[in-house]
Scaffold this motif. Sequence first.
Motif, PDB file in Angstrom:
ATOM      1  N   LYS A  94      33.846  52.245  33.207  1.00 47.43           N
ATOM      2  CA  LYS A  94      34.855  51.476  33.916  1.00 47.43           C
ATOM      3  C   LYS A  94      35.805  52.469  34.578  1.00 47.43           C
ATOM      4  O   LYS A  94      36.058  53.560  34.041  1.00 47.43           O
ATOM      5  CB  LYS A  94      35.662  50.579  32.963  1.00 47.43           C
ATOM      6  CG  LYS A  94      34.830  49.557  32.221  1.00 47.43           C
ATOM      7  CD  LYS A  94      35.694  48.584  31.426  1.00 47.43           C
ATOM      8  CE  LYS A  94      36.210  47.484  32.310  1.00 47.43           C
ATOM      9  NZ  LYS A  94      36.394  46.207  31.568  1.00 47.43           N
ATOM     10  N   SER A  95      36.342  52.092  35.723  1.00 52.22           N
ATOM     11  CA  SER A  95      37.347  52.940  36.347  1.00 52.22           C
ATOM     12  C   SER A  95      38.564  53.049  35.430  1.00 52.22           C
ATOM     13  O   SER A  95      39.032  52.036  34.886  1.00 52.22           O
ATOM     14  CB  SER A  95      37.766  52.346  37.684  1.00 52.22           C
ATOM     15  OG  SER A  95      38.834  53.076  38.238  1.00 52.22           O
ATOM     16  N   SER A 117      35.643  35.505  42.803  1.00 53.24           N
ATOM     17  CA  SER A 117      35.069  35.436  41.453  1.00 53.24           C
ATOM     18  C   SER A 117      34.804  34.000  41.035  1.00 53.24           C
ATOM     19  O   SER A 117      35.627  33.110  41.232  1.00 53.24           O
ATOM     20  CB  SER A 117      36.023  36.076  40.443  1.00 53.24           C
ATOM     21  OG  SER A 117      35.605  35.802  39.118  1.00 53.24           O
ATOM     22  N   PHE A 143      29.377  39.871  39.967  1.00 49.73           N
ATOM     23  CA  PHE A 143      29.474  41.236  40.467  1.00 49.73           C
ATOM     24  C   PHE A 143      28.597  42.170  39.629  1.00 49.73           C
ATOM     25  O   PHE A 143      28.039  43.137  40.140  1.00 49.73           O
ATOM     26  CB  PHE A 143      30.915  41.734  40.404  1.00 49.73           C
ATOM     27  CG  PHE A 143      31.904  40.997  41.263  1.00 49.73           C
ATOM     28  CD1 PHE A 143      31.521  39.968  42.109  1.00 49.73           C
ATOM     29  CD2 PHE A 143      33.250  41.340  41.213  1.00 49.73           C
ATOM     30  CE1 PHE A 143      32.445  39.295  42.900  1.00 49.73           C
ATOM     31  CE2 PHE A 143      34.182  40.675  41.995  1.00 49.73           C
ATOM     32  CZ  PHE A 143      33.780  39.644  42.837  1.00 49.73           C
ATOM     33  N   GLN A 144      28.509  41.883  38.340  1.00 48.40           N
ATOM     34  CA  GLN A 144      27.756  42.747  37.427  1.00 48.40           C
ATOM     35  C   GLN A 144      26.242  42.607  37.600  1.00 48.40           C
ATOM     36  O   GLN A 144      25.517  43.595  37.589  1.00 48.40           O
ATOM     37  CB  GLN A 144      28.136  42.415  35.979  1.00 48.40           C
ATOM     38  CG  GLN A 144      27.423  43.256  34.921  1.00 48.40           C
ATOM     39  CD  GLN A 144      27.806  42.857  33.513  1.00 48.40           C
ATOM     40  OE1 GLN A 144      28.654  41.987  33.308  1.00 48.40           O
ATOM     41  NE2 GLN A 144      27.188  43.485  32.533  1.00 48.40           N
ATOM     42  N   PRO A 181      25.614  42.473  43.565  1.00 47.09           N
ATOM     43  CA  PRO A 181      25.331  43.879  43.889  1.00 47.09           C
ATOM     44  C   PRO A 181      23.981  44.372  43.385  1.00 47.09           C
ATOM     45  O   PRO A 181      23.664  45.543  43.525  1.00 47.09           O
ATOM     46  CB  PRO A 181      26.457  44.650  43.182  1.00 47.09           C
ATOM     47  CG  PRO A 181      27.340  43.617  42.570  1.00 47.09           C
ATOM     48  CD  PRO A 181      26.529  42.374  42.445  1.00 47.09           C
ATOM     49  N   GLN A 203      24.473  46.312  39.332  1.00 45.85           N
ATOM     50  CA  GLN A 203      25.329  47.490  39.197  1.00 45.85           C
ATOM     51  C   GLN A 203      26.532  47.112  38.331  1.00 45.85           C
ATOM     52  O   GLN A 203      27.509  46.554  38.816  1.00 45.85           O
ATOM     53  CB  GLN A 203      25.758  47.982  40.567  1.00 45.85           C
ATOM     54  CG  GLN A 203      24.582  48.408  41.437  1.00 45.85           C
ATOM     55  CD  GLN A 203      25.032  48.921  42.777  1.00 45.85           C
ATOM     56  OE1 GLN A 203      25.866  49.818  42.857  1.00 45.85           O
ATOM     57  NE2 GLN A 203      24.500  48.353  43.848  1.00 45.85           N
ATOM     58  N   LYS A 213      30.412  47.508  39.144  1.00 47.27           N
ATOM     59  CA  LYS A 213      31.102  46.632  40.090  1.00 47.27           C
ATOM     60  C   LYS A 213      31.665  45.396  39.405  1.00 47.27           C
ATOM     61  O   LYS A 213      32.655  44.827  39.858  1.00 47.27           O
ATOM     62  CB  LYS A 213      30.151  46.225  41.214  1.00 47.27           C
ATOM     63  CG  LYS A 213      29.810  47.367  42.158  1.00 47.27           C
ATOM     64  CD  LYS A 213      28.913  46.897  43.284  1.00 47.27           C
ATOM     65  CE  LYS A 213      28.610  48.029  44.254  1.00 47.27           C
ATOM     66  NZ  LYS A 213      27.696  47.593  45.342  1.00 47.27           N
ATOM     67  N   GLY A 214      31.031  44.969  38.321  1.00 50.05           N
ATOM     68  CA  GLY A 214      31.528  43.812  37.591  1.00 50.05           C
ATOM     69  C   GLY A 214      32.493  44.159  36.482  1.00 50.05           C
ATOM     70  O   GLY A 214      33.066  43.269  35.846  1.00 50.05           O
ATOM     71  N   SER A 244      34.836  47.056  36.812  1.00 47.31           N
ATOM     72  CA  SER A 244      35.938  47.923  37.251  1.00 47.31           C
ATOM     73  C   SER A 244      36.949  47.232  38.134  1.00 47.31           C
ATOM     74  O   SER A 244      37.736  47.892  38.815  1.00 47.31           O
ATOM     75  CB  SER A 244      35.372  49.153  37.973  1.00 47.31           C
ATOM     76  OG  SER A 244      34.723  50.008  37.049  1.00 47.31           O
ATOM     77  N   CYS A 245      36.959  45.903  38.141  1.00 45.27           N
ATOM     78  CA  CYS A 245      37.961  45.191  38.928  1.00 45.27           C
ATOM     79  C   CYS A 245      39.359  45.472  38.368  1.00 45.27           C
ATOM     80  O   CYS A 245      39.544  45.776  37.187  1.00 45.27           O
ATOM     81  CB  CYS A 245      37.677  43.693  38.914  1.00 45.27           C
ATOM     82  SG  CYS A 245      36.039  43.240  39.540  1.00 45.27           S
TER      83      CYS A 245
END
Length: 279
Positions: free
Chosen positions: A98-99, A116, A160-161, A165, A168, A171-172, A174-175
């Motif tokens: 995660k970011s 979302s 997103f997860q 995408p 990936q 992307k799901g 790191s929001c």
Amino acid sequence: MRFMRIGPAGAERPVLFDGTDHFDLSGVTADIDGAFLATDPVGRVRAAGPLPRVDVTGQRVGAPVARPGAVLCIGQNYAAHAAESGAEPPAEPILFFKSPNTVVGPYDDVLVPRGSTRTDWEVELAVVIGTRARYLDSPADALTHVAGYAVTNDVSERDFQFADPGGQWGKGKSCETFNPLGPWLVTPDEVGDPQRLRLRSWVNDEPRQDSSTADMIFDVAYLLWHLSQYLVLEPGDVVNTGTPQGVALSGRFPYLAAGDTMTVEIDGLGRQHNRLAPA
């Protein structure tokens, strides 16, 4: 010991909580960060002698660790959660990242991303690294590198997860605001065995998850040893160790929407409560 960070986002100050009172740690360290955690934080606090009490009433509680260098996450680390996700239990740990800027305070708003439809909750045990770990010889060496443990919520957007995408996970995961952490960083001497902790979650005060870290497929020591064979764990890094069954991905519960609330807790590590708001 239980370390906290109190104050506005970006201007938190370090605090010690003894279960009753709060004490100012500003004379010991500028922040609860990797540099502090790498230099015997318990010993430093004890050597400092009496600390001034501080009134934290009405003040924001930040994440108990200043922005980590990395947030490493383990997927499907509880067999029942793997099953509700439609997967077999993994043969070895599944790693994703995660970011670090997803990390927010335990009572901050969590923002539902634009577009979302499948925002989900995941109560997890977070492990915070205290000393650098690389190529550990065995799992038996791993827990000496732990600075402490905390409650974390690995919030996820499942479309997103998995869907849009093309699988990936980052992307799901790191929001913005998708990793509430805290309220405390609890040192290992106070936690004892990290595989004997009950963890639970609620949505809008209705129960969702109720399990124990004893149900992990790969325990904390094994995870840290395993990760150290592939990357270097640095002081202040956060490792999210996986979630048990009871998330919306199971199909048994609705996904989150703005206005909902999430509450997650782990025995001895405290409780979070977050409101969902639109991004």
